[in-house]
Design a protein around this motif. Structure first.
Motif, PDB file in Angstrom:
ATOM      1  N   GLU A 165      -9.268   5.283 -12.952  1.00 47.89           N
ATOM      2  CA  GLU A 165     -10.665   5.683 -13.081  1.00 47.89           C
ATOM      3  C   GLU A 165     -10.797   7.086 -12.492  1.00 47.89           C
ATOM      4  OE1 GLU A 165     -12.729   2.517 -11.044  1.00 47.89           O
ATOM      5  OE2 GLU A 165     -11.534   1.019 -12.101  1.00 47.89           O
ATOM      6  N   ARG A 166     -11.973   7.650 -12.505  1.00 52.46           N
ATOM      7  CA  ARG A 166     -12.160   9.022 -12.026  1.00 52.46           C
ATOM      8  C   ARG A 166     -11.613   9.210 -10.615  1.00 52.46           C
ATOM      9  NH1 ARG A 166     -16.127  11.739  -9.187  1.00 52.46           N
ATOM     10  NH2 ARG A 166     -16.131  13.977  -9.590  1.00 52.46           N
ATOM     11  N   ARG A 167     -11.974   8.330  -9.694  1.00 52.29           N
ATOM     12  CA  ARG A 167     -11.556   8.458  -8.298  1.00 52.29           C
ATOM     13  C   ARG A 167     -10.819   7.242  -7.766  1.00 52.29           C
ATOM     14  NH1 ARG A 167     -13.367  12.908  -4.907  1.00 52.29           N
ATOM     15  NH2 ARG A 167     -14.066  14.413  -6.438  1.00 52.29           N
ATOM     16  N   VAL A 168     -10.485   6.284  -8.641  1.00 53.32           N
ATOM     17  CA  VAL A 168      -9.817   5.054  -8.195  1.00 53.32           C
ATOM     18  C   VAL A 168      -8.596   4.788  -9.070  1.00 53.32           C
ATOM     19  CG1 VAL A 168     -10.065   2.563  -7.860  1.00 53.32           C
ATOM     20  CG2 VAL A 168     -12.004   4.085  -7.381  1.00 53.32           C
ATOM     21  N   ILE A 169      -7.483   4.481  -8.411  1.00 59.92           N
ATOM     22  CA  ILE A 169      -6.252   4.104  -9.106  1.00 59.92           C
ATOM     23  C   ILE A 169      -5.959   2.654  -8.724  1.00 59.92           C
ATOM     24  CG2 ILE A 169      -3.819   4.627  -9.464  1.00 59.92           C
ATOM     25  CD1 ILE A 169      -5.849   7.270  -7.853  1.00 59.92           C
ATOM     26  N   ARG A 170      -5.718   1.815  -9.731  1.00 59.98           N
ATOM     27  CA  ARG A 170      -5.476   0.394  -9.506  1.00 59.98           C
ATOM     28  C   ARG A 170      -4.003   0.060  -9.783  1.00 59.98           C
ATOM     29  NH1 ARG A 170     -10.225  -1.724  -8.408  1.00 59.98           N
ATOM     30  NH2 ARG A 170     -12.059  -0.572  -9.114  1.00 59.98           N
ATOM     31  N   PHE A 171      -3.463  -0.817  -8.941  1.00 59.04           N
ATOM     32  CA  PHE A 171      -2.042  -1.152  -8.977  1.00 59.04           C
ATOM     33  C   PHE A 171      -1.821  -2.655  -9.057  1.00 59.04           C
ATOM     34  CE2 PHE A 171      -2.574   2.737  -6.637  1.00 59.04           C
ATOM     35  CZ  PHE A 171      -1.530   3.541  -7.044  1.00 59.04           C
ATOM     36  N   GLU A 172      -0.722  -3.016  -9.698  1.00 60.99           N
ATOM     37  CA  GLU A 172      -0.160  -4.356  -9.597  1.00 60.99           C
ATOM     38  C   GLU A 172       0.968  -4.238  -8.585  1.00 60.99           C
ATOM     39  OE1 GLU A 172       0.860  -7.117 -13.054  1.00 60.99           O
ATOM     40  OE2 GLU A 172       2.735  -6.073 -12.605  1.00 60.99           O
ATOM     41  N   VAL A 173       0.988  -5.116  -7.588  1.00 60.10           N
ATOM     42  CA  VAL A 173       1.993  -5.042  -6.529  1.00 60.10           C
ATOM     43  C   VAL A 173       2.722  -6.375  -6.406  1.00 60.10           C
ATOM     44  CG1 VAL A 173       0.856  -3.213  -5.218  1.00 60.10           C
ATOM     45  CG2 VAL A 173       0.230  -5.586  -4.787  1.00 60.10           C
ATOM     46  N   GLU A 174       3.994  -6.302  -6.037  1.00 62.38           N
ATOM     47  CA  GLU A 174       4.802  -7.498  -5.828  1.00 62.38           C
ATOM     48  C   GLU A 174       5.778  -7.244  -4.677  1.00 62.38           C
ATOM     49  OE1 GLU A 174       5.384  -9.652 -10.044  1.00 62.38           O
ATOM     50  OE2 GLU A 174       6.418  -7.712  -9.873  1.00 62.38           O
ATOM     51  N   ALA A 175       6.202  -8.327  -4.034  1.00 63.02           N
ATOM     52  CA  ALA A 175       7.228  -8.248  -2.997  1.00 63.02           C
ATOM     53  C   ALA A 175       8.239  -9.368  -3.238  1.00 63.02           C
ATOM     54  CB  ALA A 175       6.612  -8.382  -1.612  1.00 63.02           C
ATOM     55  N   PHE A 176       9.499  -9.046  -2.987  1.00 62.59           N
ATOM     56  CA  PHE A 176      10.590  -9.986  -3.243  1.00 62.59           C
ATOM     57  C   PHE A 176      11.533 -10.045  -2.051  1.00 62.59           C
ATOM     58  CE2 PHE A 176       9.190  -8.221  -7.238  1.00 62.59           C
ATOM     59  CZ  PHE A 176       9.127  -9.310  -8.087  1.00 62.59           C
ATOM     60  N   ASP A 177      12.070 -11.240  -1.806  1.00 68.59           N
ATOM     61  CA  ASP A 177      13.154 -11.480  -0.859  1.00 68.59           C
ATOM     62  C   ASP A 177      14.318 -11.890  -1.755  1.00 68.59           C
ATOM     63  OD1 ASP A 177      15.004 -12.590   0.871  1.00 68.59           O
ATOM     64  OD2 ASP A 177      13.599 -13.919   1.878  1.00 68.59           O
ATOM     65  N   GLU A 198       0.832  -1.208   0.000  1.00 69.45           N
ATOM     66  CA  GLU A 198       0.000   0.000   0.000  1.00 69.45           C
ATOM     67  C   GLU A 198       0.865   1.256   0.000  1.00 69.45           C
ATOM     68  OE1 GLU A 198      -3.571   0.590   2.099  1.00 69.45           O
ATOM     69  OE2 GLU A 198      -3.834  -1.535   2.580  1.00 69.45           O
ATOM     70  N   LEU A 199       1.915   1.254   0.806  1.00 69.82           N
ATOM     71  CA  LEU A 199       2.793   2.423   0.869  1.00 69.82           C
ATOM     72  C   LEU A 199       3.505   2.649  -0.464  1.00 69.82           C
ATOM     73  CD1 LEU A 199       4.267   1.948   4.457  1.00 69.82           C
ATOM     74  CD2 LEU A 199       2.562   3.645   3.721  1.00 69.82           C
ATOM     75  N   ALA A 200       3.969   1.586  -1.105  1.00 71.86           N
ATOM     76  CA  ALA A 200       4.613   1.719  -2.415  1.00 71.86           C
ATOM     77  C   ALA A 200       3.626   2.275  -3.440  1.00 71.86           C
ATOM     78  CB  ALA A 200       5.169   0.381  -2.883  1.00 71.86           C
ATOM     79  N   SER A 201       2.388   1.828  -3.379  1.00 70.05           N
ATOM     80  CA  SER A 201       1.363   2.333  -4.297  1.00 70.05           C
ATOM     81  C   SER A 201       1.147   3.829  -4.096  1.00 70.05           C
ATOM     82  CB  SER A 201       0.048   1.577  -4.095  1.00 70.05           C
ATOM     83  OG  SER A 201       0.206   0.205  -4.387  1.00 70.05           O
ATOM     84  N   GLY A 202       1.044   4.246  -2.853  1.00 73.85           N
ATOM     85  CA  GLY A 202       0.909   5.672  -2.562  1.00 73.85           C
ATOM     86  C   GLY A 202       2.116   6.463  -3.031  1.00 73.85           C
ATOM     87  N   ASP A 203       3.306   5.898  -2.841  1.00 78.78           N
ATOM     88  CA  ASP A 203       4.534   6.565  -3.279  1.00 78.78           C
ATOM     89  C   ASP A 203       4.543   6.792  -4.795  1.00 78.78           C
ATOM     90  OD1 ASP A 203       5.450   6.452  -0.649  1.00 78.78           O
ATOM     91  OD2 ASP A 203       6.913   4.854  -1.028  1.00 78.78           O
ATOM     92  N   ALA A 204       3.968   5.847  -5.538  1.00 77.23           N
ATOM     93  CA  ALA A 204       4.001   5.920  -7.002  1.00 77.23           C
ATOM     94  C   ALA A 204       3.257   7.129  -7.552  1.00 77.23           C
ATOM     95  CB  ALA A 204       3.414   4.639  -7.606  1.00 77.23           C
ATOM     96  N   ILE A 205       2.292   7.650  -6.806  1.00 78.87           N
ATOM     97  CA  ILE A 205       1.448   8.730  -7.342  1.00 78.87           C
ATOM     98  C   ILE A 205       1.419   9.991  -6.493  1.00 78.87           C
ATOM     99  CG2 ILE A 205      -0.018   7.150  -8.629  1.00 78.87           C
ATOM    100  CD1 ILE A 205      -2.068   7.375  -6.338  1.00 78.87           C
ATOM    101  N   ARG A 206       1.898   9.922  -5.268  1.00 79.61           N
ATOM    102  CA  ARG A 206       1.783  11.039  -4.322  1.00 79.61           C
ATOM    103  C   ARG A 206       2.267  12.364  -4.898  1.00 79.61           C
ATOM    104  NH1 ARG A 206       4.219   8.883  -0.596  1.00 79.61           N
ATOM    105  NH2 ARG A 206       2.411   8.031   0.466  1.00 79.61           N
ATOM    106  N   GLY A 207       3.379  12.359  -5.585  1.00 78.08           N
ATOM    107  CA  GLY A 207       3.947  13.594  -6.117  1.00 78.08           C
ATOM    108  C   GLY A 207       3.134  14.230  -7.231  1.00 78.08           C
ATOM    109  N   HIS A 208       2.124  13.531  -7.723  1.00 74.40           N
ATOM    110  CA  HIS A 208       1.301  14.048  -8.815  1.00 74.40           C
ATOM    111  C   HIS A 208      -0.043  14.587  -8.339  1.00 74.40           C
ATOM    112  CE1 HIS A 208       4.149  12.457 -11.726  1.00 74.40           C
ATOM    113  NE2 HIS A 208       4.259  11.437 -10.907  1.00 74.40           N
ATOM    114  N   LEU A 209      -0.363  14.384  -7.064  1.00 77.65           N
ATOM    115  CA  LEU A 209      -1.640  14.836  -6.535  1.00 77.65           C
ATOM    116  C   LEU A 209      -1.614  16.332  -6.266  1.00 77.65           C
ATOM    117  CD1 LEU A 209      -2.387  11.992  -3.968  1.00 77.65           C
ATOM    118  CD2 LEU A 209      -3.098  12.144  -6.366  1.00 77.65           C
TER     119      LEU A 209
END
Length: 131
Positions: free
Chosen positions: A92-104, A46-57
């Motif tokens: 979408e108008r008010r929703v942003i959808r993400f593909e997320v992954e985590a790696f070790d 969730e935090l990575a998803s927010g990071d991806a767009i925060r600077g554009h809001l």
């Protein structure tokens, strides 16, 4: 604000962390293994998803998590470095959808989808204050 005016497919971000004992299943549930907890992995996604767009809001706007569809694929011990990625796959108008992954390391430990809703912070806080 319409997210389609400011967010584009492909925006992405990455986060890394070294798994601390405080983020393990065993920390939260006595007798369980000291491995990276699924809710903590989802939080990083969730935090990575927010990071991806925060600077554009625009000022006064934030996003909040609204959906998670995540698989936790492998256990990760304390001290391991986890890399989490998020990429915008739909807007979408008010929703942003993400593909997320985590790696070790090179091993994928989690993947899935996450959605974030676009929120005017002042309006949101006003509604919450009324409850």
């Amino acid at each position: 604000m319409d997210a389609r005016d400011i967010i584009t497919i492909g925006m992405s971000a990455e986060r890394t962390l070294v798994v601390p004992p405080e983020q393990t299943v065993g920390h939260f549930v006595a007798g369980m293994p000291m491995v990276y907890a699924t809710p903590m992995m989802i939080l990083e996604m969730e935090l990575a998803s927010g990071d991806a767009i925060r600077g554009h809001l625009q000022p006064g706007w934030v996003t909040v998590g609204t959906e998670v569809d995540i698989r936790h694929l492998a256990a990760t011990p304390v001290g391991a470095t986890v890399r989490t990625t998020a990429k915008v796959i739909a807007v979408e108008r008010r929703v942003i959808r993400f593909e997320v992954e985590a790696f070790d390391g090179e091993r994928k430990i989690g993947d899935g989808r996450h959605a974030r809703g676009l929120v005017n912070l002042a309006s949101f806080n006003k509604r919450m204050g009324a409850k």
